[in-house]
Design a protein around this motif. Structure first.
Motif, PDB file in Angstrom:
ATOM      1  N   SER A 128       6.587   5.648   1.494  1.00  0.00           N
ATOM      2  CA  SER A 128       6.273   4.216   1.585  1.00  0.00           C
ATOM      3  C   SER A 128       6.305   3.563   0.208  1.00  0.00           C
ATOM      4  O   SER A 128       6.836   2.460   0.041  1.00  0.00           O
ATOM      5  CB  SER A 128       4.891   4.019   2.227  1.00  0.00           C
ATOM      6  N   TYR A 181       6.246  -0.368  -0.631  1.00  0.00           N
ATOM      7  CA  TYR A 181       5.095  -0.744   0.175  1.00  0.00           C
ATOM      8  C   TYR A 181       3.801  -0.309  -0.525  1.00  0.00           C
ATOM      9  O   TYR A 181       3.826   0.343  -1.562  1.00  0.00           O
ATOM     10  CB  TYR A 181       5.179  -0.118   1.567  1.00  0.00           C
ATOM     11  N   GLN A 182       2.680  -0.670   0.070  1.00  0.00           N
ATOM     12  CA  GLN A 182       1.365  -0.347  -0.493  1.00  0.00           C
ATOM     13  C   GLN A 182       0.575   0.478   0.523  1.00  0.00           C
ATOM     14  O   GLN A 182      -0.308  -0.038   1.202  1.00  0.00           O
ATOM     15  CB  GLN A 182       0.609  -1.637  -0.847  1.00  0.00           C
ATOM     16  N   PRO A 183       0.873   1.776   0.644  1.00  0.00           N
ATOM     17  CA  PRO A 183       0.294   2.581   1.727  1.00  0.00           C
ATOM     18  C   PRO A 183      -1.178   2.919   1.513  1.00  0.00           C
ATOM     19  O   PRO A 183      -1.697   2.885   0.390  1.00  0.00           O
ATOM     20  CB  PRO A 183       1.147   3.853   1.696  1.00  0.00           C
ATOM     21  N   SER A 184      -1.824   3.252   2.613  1.00  0.00           N
ATOM     22  CA  SER A 184      -3.194   3.773   2.584  1.00  0.00           C
ATOM     23  C   SER A 184      -3.279   4.910   3.593  1.00  0.00           C
ATOM     24  O   SER A 184      -2.580   4.912   4.605  1.00  0.00           O
ATOM     25  CB  SER A 184      -4.204   2.675   2.926  1.00  0.00           C
ATOM     26  N   THR A 186      -1.064   7.263   8.152  1.00  0.00           N
ATOM     27  CA  THR A 186      -0.761   6.500   6.940  1.00  0.00           C
ATOM     28  C   THR A 186      -0.246   5.127   7.334  1.00  0.00           C
ATOM     29  O   THR A 186       0.696   5.023   8.126  1.00  0.00           O
ATOM     30  CB  THR A 186       0.298   7.222   6.089  1.00  0.00           C
ATOM     31  N   ARG A 187      -0.862   4.111   6.806  1.00  0.00           N
ATOM     32  CA  ARG A 187      -0.379   2.744   7.026  1.00  0.00           C
ATOM     33  C   ARG A 187       0.531   2.366   5.863  1.00  0.00           C
ATOM     34  O   ARG A 187       0.078   2.323   4.716  1.00  0.00           O
ATOM     35  CB  ARG A 187      -1.548   1.760   7.101  1.00  0.00           C
ATOM     36  N   ASN A 210       1.655  -0.513   5.192  1.00  0.00           N
ATOM     37  CA  ASN A 210       1.286  -1.850   4.709  1.00  0.00           C
ATOM     38  C   ASN A 210       2.500  -2.573   4.135  1.00  0.00           C
ATOM     39  O   ASN A 210       2.459  -3.127   3.031  1.00  0.00           O
ATOM     40  CB  ASN A 210       0.160  -1.763   3.668  1.00  0.00           C
ATOM     41  N   SER A 248      -0.409 -14.106  11.003  1.00  0.00           N
ATOM     42  CA  SER A 248      -1.425 -13.128  10.587  1.00  0.00           C
ATOM     43  C   SER A 248      -2.290 -12.670  11.757  1.00  0.00           C
ATOM     44  O   SER A 248      -2.978 -11.653  11.663  1.00  0.00           O
ATOM     45  CB  SER A 248      -2.320 -13.733   9.498  1.00  0.00           C
ATOM     46  N   GLN A 293      -0.712  -9.138  16.621  1.00  0.00           N
ATOM     47  CA  GLN A 293      -0.984  -7.704  16.602  1.00  0.00           C
ATOM     48  C   GLN A 293      -0.203  -7.030  17.720  1.00  0.00           C
ATOM     49  O   GLN A 293      -0.014  -7.598  18.789  1.00  0.00           O
ATOM     50  CB  GLN A 293      -2.478  -7.428  16.785  1.00  0.00           C
TER      51      GLN A 293
END
Length: 460
Positions: free
Chosen positions: A66, A71-74, A84-85, A87, A295, A298
């Protein structure tokens, strides 16, 4: 629960993950083995450690991939595994989705190989370390293989679904992926029972049941789905149809009605209504309102070009650019490419914009002009219009630039561009006289003379 970071990647560990790994330790404790390795405490602690490290490395594979895509994964570890997202700023293209998903099992396989090599190199120096490395190798080899089974929510199931939908279309591909998941789950349940692995049998029985339900839902005919639709769903369909016809007020009213339906409003309907309202706002040039609605979407992707356009409308080209690029590369659409070029130009990257393959400079500058005009940056919009006019002399481009100059209260240049539009074939004096964009020119001798010339040259 505790949290830490691996570089810039945040990691959250849920208590359920530690409890599950401890239970695994109790389940797999070698009966009758003497010494420390055979003790219950050692088994629990060692399995907690092995599962924690193995799952973390697996998820780190997704996260590193990612990061490679910007991307900015978490990472979150919970129950028997984790997730794992990425993001990502928008929908992830199918090819990247496959690579992101595949990275997890590959990292796990790499850890298994490292454990195996470590155990072989260790020899008989430490029974405890040899045991840990051996179990680590076995666990990672087993999980890497099992995780590639074409069953959701395993990585193999996600890859199969993405590829099937790419090959056969969204609906048919999803159906075939679920059928394959059901067949695979049945086979793995039978294998697990035959090998007395009841935990795995229950595991795949649940996944198989989920796949069976998903396949059943996918096979429902349109008529049955229509009968099952609520009044709110039908209203939303009408809103989407109105949006497709560019009937923006009708679409806005109907979608807002869905959101006001009280207890009948489901999360899915709310999400779809916000998606529709986001597009309505976008078409009206209301970037911030579009982002507010998007935003709240979903469970369904928001098109990257929609997010890109919204960010461009509010002047955030930094966020818009990667989304425009993603949308263009994923779709190959020339219109999207020119919007991307326009965003580059507005961001001060004109050379990069003009290097895009087969770019039409006039179209690129016109795209840059339109967004600036909507944002109220009329002088900048007019300048872009003149750049477009230099590449492609056109009555429409000249007239649009004149409107921008008029809105900027630059009367001489507005009249000059109107004259240029007339030279290039503009003849609709009636439209120009009522155009609100040209209202600042009313009463100006040059503008009135231009209108008179148009009326005199109009066919009787």
């Amino acid at each position: 629960m505790f949290r830490f970071r691996l570089g810039s990647i945040p990691v959250e560990v849920q208590a359920s993950h530690l409890i599950t790994s401890a239970v695994l330790g109790l389940s797999f404790a070698p009966a009758g083995r003497p010494g420390l390795i055979g003790s219950m405490g050692f088994q629990v602690v060692s399995w907690m450690f092995i599962v924690f490290v193995s799952v973390l490395i697996h998820e780190l594979g997704h996260a590193v991939a990612s990061k490679a895509f910007g991307y900015q994964p978490s990472i979150t570890l919970e129950w028997m595994g984790g997730h794992t997202r990425p993001n990502a700023p928008g929908p992830i293209p199918w090819s990247r989705d496959v690579l992101l998903t595949l990275a997890g099992p590959l990292f796990g396989l790499g850890l298994g190989i490292a454990c195996y090599v470590g155990k072989r190199s260790l020899g008989h120096q430490s029974d405890v370390l040899a045991y840990l490395l051996g179990v680590g190798a076995l666990a990672n080899f087993f999980w890497a293989g099992l995780n590639m089974a074409p069953v959701l929510p395993l990585d193999g199931g996600r890859i199969t679904s993405v590829l099937a939908m790419r090959l056969f279309g969204r609906e048919r591909g999803f159906l075939w992926a679920q059928i394959l998941a059901v067949i695979t789950s049945v086979g793995l349940v039978l294998w697990s029972i035959d090998n007395r692995q009841m935990f795995l049998a229950v595991f795949f029985a649940m996944f198989g049941f989920q796949a069976l339900r998903a396949a059943y839902d996918a096979m429902k005919g349109p008529e049955q789905e229509s009968r099952e639709q609520s009044p709110q769903a039908n209203t939303l369909q009408r809103a989407q149809a109105a949006l497709a016809k560019n009937q923006l007020e009708e679409a806005r009213h109907l979608a807002a009605t869905v959101l006001d339906s009280g207890e009948a409003l489901t999360p899915d309907l709310a999400s779809r209504a916000h998606h529709t309202l986001g597009w309505v706002a976008l078409k009206k040039g209301q970037g911030r309102m579009a982002l507010d609605h998007f935003s709240q979407v979903q469970g369904q992707p928001v098109e990257p070009q929609a997010l890109a356009a919204a960010f461009s409308l509010i002047g955030d080209e930094g966020r818009a650019l990667p989304l425009w690029e993603m949308a263009w590369r994923d779709s190959g659409d020339r219109t999207v490419m020119h919007e991307y070029a326009g965003s580059l130009i507005r961001a001060g990257k004109e050379p990069q914009a003009l290097r895009l393959p087969q770019v039409d400079p006039a179209a690129a500058f016109s795209c840059a002009e339109r967004v600036l005009f909507i944002r109220g940056a009329f002088s900048e919009a007019a300048a872009m219009g003149e750049r477009a006019l230099a590449y492609a002399p056109s009555a429409t481009i000249a007239y649009d630039a004149a409107c921008a100059f008029a809105r900027a209260h630059n009367i001489p240049d507005a009249v000059r561009l109107l004259q240029r539009a007339k030279e290039l074939g503009f003849r609709d004096g009636t439209y120009a006289a009522s155009d609100e964009d040209l209202a600042p020119l009313h009463g100006n001798p040059g503008f009135e003379a231009w209108l008179t010339e148009l009326r005199q040259s109009a066919p009787s």
